[in-house]
Design a protein around this motif. Structure first.
Motif, PDB file in Angstrom:
ATOM      1  N   HIS A  25       0.847  -1.200   0.000  1.00 63.99           N
ATOM      2  CA  HIS A  25       0.000   0.000   0.000  1.00 63.99           C
ATOM      3  C   HIS A  25       0.886   1.255   0.000  1.00 63.99           C
ATOM      4  N   ARG A  26       0.602   2.111  -0.887  1.00 69.68           N
ATOM      5  CA  ARG A  26       1.312   3.377  -0.978  1.00 69.68           C
ATOM      6  C   ARG A  26       0.281   4.502  -0.933  1.00 69.68           C
ATOM      7  N   SER A  27       0.496   5.441   0.026  1.00 71.22           N
ATOM      8  CA  SER A  27      -0.434   6.554   0.168  1.00 71.22           C
ATOM      9  C   SER A  27      -0.251   7.535  -0.975  1.00 71.22           C
ATOM     10  N   ARG A  28      -1.340   8.146  -1.335  1.00 67.22           N
ATOM     11  CA  ARG A  28      -1.288   9.140  -2.389  1.00 67.22           C
ATOM     12  C   ARG A  28      -0.821  10.498  -1.883  1.00 67.22           C
ATOM     13  N   PHE A  29      -0.554  10.619  -0.548  1.00 65.86           N
ATOM     14  CA  PHE A  29      -0.058  11.865   0.048  1.00 65.86           C
ATOM     15  C   PHE A  29       1.413  11.710   0.375  1.00 65.86           C
ATOM     16  N   ASN A  30       2.150  12.791   0.169  1.00 68.56           N
ATOM     17  CA  ASN A  30       3.587  12.782   0.430  1.00 68.56           C
ATOM     18  C   ASN A  30       3.822  12.997   1.925  1.00 68.56           C
ATOM     19  N   GLY A  31       4.426  12.031   2.608  1.00 68.31           N
ATOM     20  CA  GLY A  31       4.646  12.139   4.051  1.00 68.31           C
ATOM     21  C   GLY A  31       5.893  12.871   4.446  1.00 68.31           C
ATOM     22  N   SER A  32       6.710  13.311   3.477  1.00 70.57           N
ATOM     23  CA  SER A  32       7.957  14.002   3.804  1.00 70.57           C
ATOM     24  C   SER A  32       7.775  15.503   3.988  1.00 70.57           C
ATOM     25  N   THR A  33       6.659  16.050   3.593  1.00 73.58           N
ATOM     26  CA  THR A  33       6.462  17.496   3.701  1.00 73.58           C
ATOM     27  C   THR A  33       5.959  17.902   5.071  1.00 73.58           C
ATOM     28  N   LEU A  34       5.105  17.108   5.687  1.00 75.97           N
ATOM     29  CA  LEU A  34       4.535  17.437   6.997  1.00 75.97           C
ATOM     30  C   LEU A  34       4.777  16.300   7.970  1.00 75.97           C
ATOM     31  N   PRO A  35       4.950  16.619   9.249  1.00 77.15           N
ATOM     32  CA  PRO A  35       5.085  15.552  10.252  1.00 77.15           C
ATOM     33  C   PRO A  35       3.736  14.903  10.525  1.00 77.15           C
ATOM     34  N   PRO A  36       3.738  13.795  11.234  1.00 79.57           N
ATOM     35  CA  PRO A  36       2.464  13.146  11.559  1.00 79.57           C
ATOM     36  C   PRO A  36       1.579  14.051  12.417  1.00 79.57           C
ATOM     37  N   THR A  37       0.343  13.695  12.545  1.00 78.20           N
ATOM     38  CA  THR A  37      -0.614  14.462  13.332  1.00 78.20           C
ATOM     39  C   THR A  37      -0.214  14.434  14.811  1.00 78.20           C
ATOM     40  N   GLY A  38      -0.222  15.608  15.433  1.00 85.05           N
ATOM     41  CA  GLY A  38       0.159  15.696  16.845  1.00 85.05           C
ATOM     42  C   GLY A  38       1.631  15.486  17.069  1.00 85.05           C
ATOM     43  N   SER A  39       2.489  15.841  16.115  1.00 85.11           N
ATOM     44  CA  SER A  39       3.916  15.649  16.252  1.00 85.11           C
ATOM     45  C   SER A  39       4.535  16.785  17.051  1.00 85.11           C
ATOM     46  N   THR A  40       5.748  16.549  17.584  1.00 83.60           N
ATOM     47  CA  THR A  40       6.490  17.565  18.336  1.00 83.60           C
ATOM     48  C   THR A  40       7.745  18.008  17.601  1.00 83.60           C
ATOM     49  N   PHE A  41       7.903  17.645  16.326  1.00 84.13           N
ATOM     50  CA  PHE A  41       9.092  18.028  15.569  1.00 84.13           C
ATOM     51  C   PHE A  41       9.009  19.489  15.167  1.00 84.13           C
ATOM     52  N   GLY A  42      10.086  20.220  15.395  1.00 78.95           N
ATOM     53  CA  GLY A  42      10.187  21.593  14.911  1.00 78.95           C
ATOM     54  C   GLY A  42       9.239  22.572  15.554  1.00 78.95           C
ATOM     55  N   THR A  43       8.878  22.364  16.831  1.00 81.22           N
ATOM     56  CA  THR A  43       7.950  23.281  17.499  1.00 81.22           C
ATOM     57  C   THR A  43       8.659  24.231  18.446  1.00 81.22           C
ATOM     58  N   HIS A  44       9.978  24.175  18.529  1.00 84.57           N
ATOM     59  CA  HIS A  44      10.696  25.072  19.428  1.00 84.57           C
ATOM     60  C   HIS A  44      10.762  26.469  18.827  1.00 84.57           C
ATOM     61  N   THR A  45      10.911  27.468  19.684  1.00 83.00           N
ATOM     62  CA  THR A  45      11.012  28.890  19.311  1.00 83.00           C
ATOM     63  C   THR A  45       9.820  29.342  18.498  1.00 83.00           C
ATOM     64  N   THR A  46       8.651  28.767  18.733  1.00 80.41           N
ATOM     65  CA  THR A  46       7.429  29.216  18.067  1.00 80.41           C
ATOM     66  C   THR A  46       6.408  29.569  19.123  1.00 80.41           C
ATOM     67  N   SER A  47       5.354  30.216  18.673  1.00 83.06           N
ATOM     68  CA  SER A  47       4.264  30.564  19.581  1.00 83.06           C
ATOM     69  C   SER A  47       3.248  29.457  19.710  1.00 83.06           C
ATOM     70  N   LYS A  48       3.503  28.315  19.056  1.00 81.95           N
ATOM     71  CA  LYS A  48       2.591  27.195  19.150  1.00 81.95           C
ATOM     72  C   LYS A  48       2.845  26.417  20.430  1.00 81.95           C
ATOM     73  N   PRO A  49       1.886  25.593  20.833  1.00 72.45           N
ATOM     74  CA  PRO A  49       2.175  24.696  21.964  1.00 72.45           C
ATOM     75  C   PRO A  49       3.167  23.627  21.559  1.00 72.45           C
ATOM     76  N   GLY A  50       3.348  22.634  22.389  1.00 72.91           N
ATOM     77  CA  GLY A  50       4.389  21.651  22.167  1.00 72.91           C
ATOM     78  C   GLY A  50       4.106  20.639  21.085  1.00 72.91           C
ATOM     79  N   ILE A  51       3.031  20.726  20.348  1.00 69.94           N
ATOM     80  CA  ILE A  51       2.716  19.792  19.269  1.00 69.94           C
ATOM     81  C   ILE A  51       2.260  20.578  18.058  1.00 69.94           C
ATOM     82  N   CYS A  52       2.276  19.935  16.890  1.00 70.79           N
ATOM     83  CA  CYS A  52       1.902  20.616  15.661  1.00 70.79           C
ATOM     84  C   CYS A  52       1.091  19.673  14.767  1.00 70.79           C
TER      85      CYS A  52
END
Length: 273
Positions: A25-52
């Motif tokens: 099975h191969r998804s029709r969406f590219n998973g390299s552009t966005l992290p998974p749902t509720g991820s904590t990657f790259g959320t430092h030094t932002t005004s967002k909470p600890g997940i994105c």
């Protein structure tokens, strides 16, 4: 019904047929552009909470001040990006001074001199043959004779020169004051007790004394006359006779004591009873 029955043909091993492998099975969406749902990657030094990516977006939204992702906020940095730069090696600081000290010449120039004196050369010869005509034994003896003797230090304490010499210490004055206060308190209590006793005690008058004497004498005569009636009984063969005689004797002795007390000069009577 025949398949469920036992058969000799079931003993023959059957040839294994591998099932067909399903396609990956191969998804029709590219998973390299966005992290998974509720991820904590790259959320430092932002005004967002600890997940994105809480919305579960498949494509990266338009950039802005609210979004920021570090280049190294992944599982690793690209290969070769941490390779050291050969042009940034350690070099001597241009502001570093020489360990030699500088002196200023008369014309304003500077001469660097070493911190330690130079080693003498082979042409330089030391001074030799220096001697003195001073007699140290004689000079030391004369110096000690002419020197005044040192006075011994007087470390003894002069208690007579103290400021409070001959005076009573403050703590003793305080103790004496406390003792005097206690004595005064006790004296007042005794006076109050004596005053209370005086209010409840009075002196017996002469008329009352004569009346008491007459009554006691009359009672003594009455009991004595009864006692005389049994004095001729020599044999006390019953308990009643013995007790009656002892009772008369005790009563007469008590009346005689009371008469002796009343004959004193002053008799005090308690008015509370």
């Amino acid at each position: 019904m025949l398949a469920e029955e036992e058969s000799i043909y079931n003993l023959i091993p059957k040839e294994y047929v591998a099932p067909p492998k399903p396609a990956m099975h191969r998804s029709r969406f590219n998973g390299s552009t966005l992290p998974p749902t509720g991820s904590t990657f790259g959320t430092h030094t932002t005004s967002k909470p600890g997940i994105c990516n809480l919305g579960g977006d498949y494509e990266e939204p338009a950039g802005g001040a609210h979004e920021f992702r570090k280049p190294g906020a992944t599982f690793g940095v690209p290969k070769g990006s941490l390779k050291p730069n050969s042009s940034t090696f350690l070099r001597k600081s241009p502001n570093q001074t020489s360990p030699q000290r500088e002196t200023i010449r008369s014309d304003g120039g500077r001469i660097k001199e070493p911190r330690k004196p130079a080693v003498p050369t082979r042409d330089e010869k030391p001074l030799m043959g220096l001697a003195t005509s001073k007699n140290f034994v004689t000079s030391n003896a004369v110096e000690n004779i002419l020197t005044a003797a040192k006075k011994p230090l007087d470390n003894t304490k002069q208690f007579t020169k103290k400021v409070d010499y001959g005076r009573t210490p403050e703590y003793l004055q305080k103790i004496k004051a406390d003792i005097n206060d206690e004595y005064e308190f006790i004296r007042k209590m005794q006076e109050a007790e004596e005053e209370q006793k005086r209010s409840t005690v009075r002196v017996l008058t002469d008329e009352e004394r004569d009346a008491l004497l007459q009554g006691l004498k009359a009672q003594w005569e009455k009991i004595n006359s009864q006692y005389q009636l049994i004095t001729h009984v020599v044999t006390l063969d019953t308990i009643g006779k013995v007790r009656r005689k002892e009772q008369y004797e005790q009563t007469l002795a008590q009346i005689e004591k009371d008469i002796e007390r009343i004959n004193k000069k002053y008799i005090f009577v308690d008015t509370t009873q």
